[in-house]
Design an enzyme around this catalytic site. Structure first.
Site, PDB file in Angstrom:
ATOM      1  N   ASP A  78     -85.066  35.213   4.718  1.00  0.00           N
ATOM      2  CA  ASP A  78     -84.163  35.901   3.796  1.00  0.00           C
ATOM      3  C   ASP A  78     -84.935  36.620   2.692  1.00  0.00           C
ATOM      4  O   ASP A  78     -84.361  37.396   1.929  1.00  0.00           O
ATOM      5  CB  ASP A  78     -83.176  34.905   3.184  1.00  0.00           C
ATOM      6  CG  ASP A  78     -81.773  35.470   3.067  1.00  0.00           C
ATOM      7  OD1 ASP A  78     -81.491  36.497   3.715  1.00  0.00           O
ATOM      8  OD2 ASP A  78     -80.952  34.888   2.333  1.00  0.00           O
ATOM      9  N   GLN A  84     -77.721  29.452   2.835  1.00  0.00           N
ATOM     10  CA  GLN A  84     -76.562  30.282   2.522  1.00  0.00           C
ATOM     11  C   GLN A  84     -76.168  30.103   1.056  1.00  0.00           C
ATOM     12  O   GLN A  84     -75.947  28.988   0.587  1.00  0.00           O
ATOM     13  CB  GLN A  84     -75.381  29.920   3.426  1.00  0.00           C
ATOM     14  CG  GLN A  84     -74.157  30.786   3.225  1.00  0.00           C
ATOM     15  CD  GLN A  84     -74.387  32.237   3.617  1.00  0.00           C
ATOM     16  OE1 GLN A  84     -75.058  32.530   4.594  1.00  0.00           O
ATOM     17  NE2 GLN A  84     -73.836  33.148   2.846  1.00  0.00           N
ATOM     18  N   LYS A 123     -73.837  34.935  11.772  1.00  0.00           N
ATOM     19  CA  LYS A 123     -75.293  34.896  11.930  1.00  0.00           C
ATOM     20  C   LYS A 123     -75.687  34.022  13.112  1.00  0.00           C
ATOM     21  O   LYS A 123     -76.612  34.355  13.876  1.00  0.00           O
ATOM     22  CB  LYS A 123     -75.936  34.390  10.639  1.00  0.00           C
ATOM     23  CG  LYS A 123     -75.819  35.364   9.481  1.00  0.00           C
ATOM     24  CD  LYS A 123     -76.164  34.723   8.153  1.00  0.00           C
ATOM     25  CE  LYS A 123     -75.937  35.700   6.998  1.00  0.00           C
ATOM     26  NZ  LYS A 123     -76.130  35.073   5.676  1.00  0.00           N
TER      27      LYS A 123
END
Length: 301
Positions: free
Chosen positions: A122, A99, A55
């Site tokens: 996200d 994450q 990412k």
């Protein structure tokens, strides 16, 4: 029957990244704003480390400011929340990605809830989850994997009105939001899970089948309606003795070889939904930056 079309997620993702890169350059030229993405990782989970690195590289290739905050596994909940608060207040950061999974005993729910909804690229914050459920896509950030899955579905079947879509898996990350997106596209949606009775028979009625359960090659060829679009979200590592002792390979939740003989179109694993997930993260970050700059940007999918 003709073999199914393989939906190339890498090719689709490359097109998104090209558009995002151009959009980031245009935003910087117009306003001086450079999209900023901060990734927070706690602990040393190997798979998470790989995902975070990929990412970061992609963000940099798009012209973004890319920041990684790596915290030790014994980080206290209060310290994690303090870092998120600092990133919320940082005007150079437009997207915050936490994450997952977090090492125990950290609780992901309050951490996700602490992310500013305007920076929740996200799409997991309860505000954005609610907006997706309500169909408020003009303000929502759609979770990246569902957004990428929908883009791939539409590439194979542009007109979804009246189609029967089947989603196997009811997670907050994939199952529920992808069902909401399919409903918004005027599909009739069935959600299946571990307690669904006669799952194969239900699957055989679906024009669109999305598998997101984390069970290797669970969906067999005889579960699939001839000509259906099959989106395999699963990423499972299984033994591969043919490669040598102790070696493994990646497979999805769908028996790919079998699906090729029945489906109209199917995503591979790897090379299907995965690349699109990262591409959608970049697109969401650009959208967040354009909103923060007060200018028009790419429309949300």
């Amino acid at each position: 029957m003709t073999a199914a079309t393989i939906i190339d997620g890498k090719l689709a993702a490359a097109a998104v990244i090209e558009t995002v890169t151009a959009g980031a350059a245009a935003l910087a030229a117009r306003t001086g704003v450079r999209p900023g993405l901060a990734v927070v990782i706690v602990g040393e989970d190997p798979a998470s480390q790989v995902y975070v690195a990929s990412k970061g590289r992609m963000a940099e290739s798009c012209g973004f400011k890319s920041v990684k905050h790596a915290l030790p596994a014994d980080t206290a909940q209060a310290d994690l929340l303090a870092l998120i608060a600092a990133l919320n207040a940082d005007p150079t950061i437009h997207g915050i990605l936490l994450q997952l999974p977090l090492p125990k005993p950290l609780d992901p729910l309050p951490a996700i809830a602490a992310i500013d909804p305007a920076k929740d690229v996200d799409g997991l914050n309860e505000v954005n989850a609610g907006r997706v459920a309500l169909g408020d896509f003009g303000r929502a950030f759609v979770p990246c994997t569902p957004a990428g899955s929908m883009a791939l579905i539409r590439s194979a079947l542009p007109d979804l009105r009246g189609r029967h879509a089947m989603v196997i898996g009811r997670s907050n990350l994939v199952g529920k939001p992808v069902a909401a997106l399919l409903l918004a596209a005027d599909c009739t949606v069935t959600m299946a899970h571990s307690r669904t009775a006669d799952l194969p028979a239900l699957c055989r009625t679906a024009d669109v089948l999305v598998a997101a359960v984390g069970r290797p090659e669970m969906v067999k060829a005889d579960w699939i309606k001839p000509g259906a679009v099959v989106i395999d979200v699963g990423i499972n590592r299984v033994p591969a003795p043919e490669k040598g002792e102790g070696r493994t390979r990646l497979v999805g939740d769908v028996d790919f070889a079998g699906a090729l003989t029945v489906a109209g179109a199917v995503t591979p694993v790897p090379g299907g939904v995965g690349p699109m997930t990262i591409a959608m993260l970049m697109e969401n970050t650009l959208i967040a930056a354009t909103r923060a700059a007060g200018v028009s940007g790419p429309p949300h999918r």
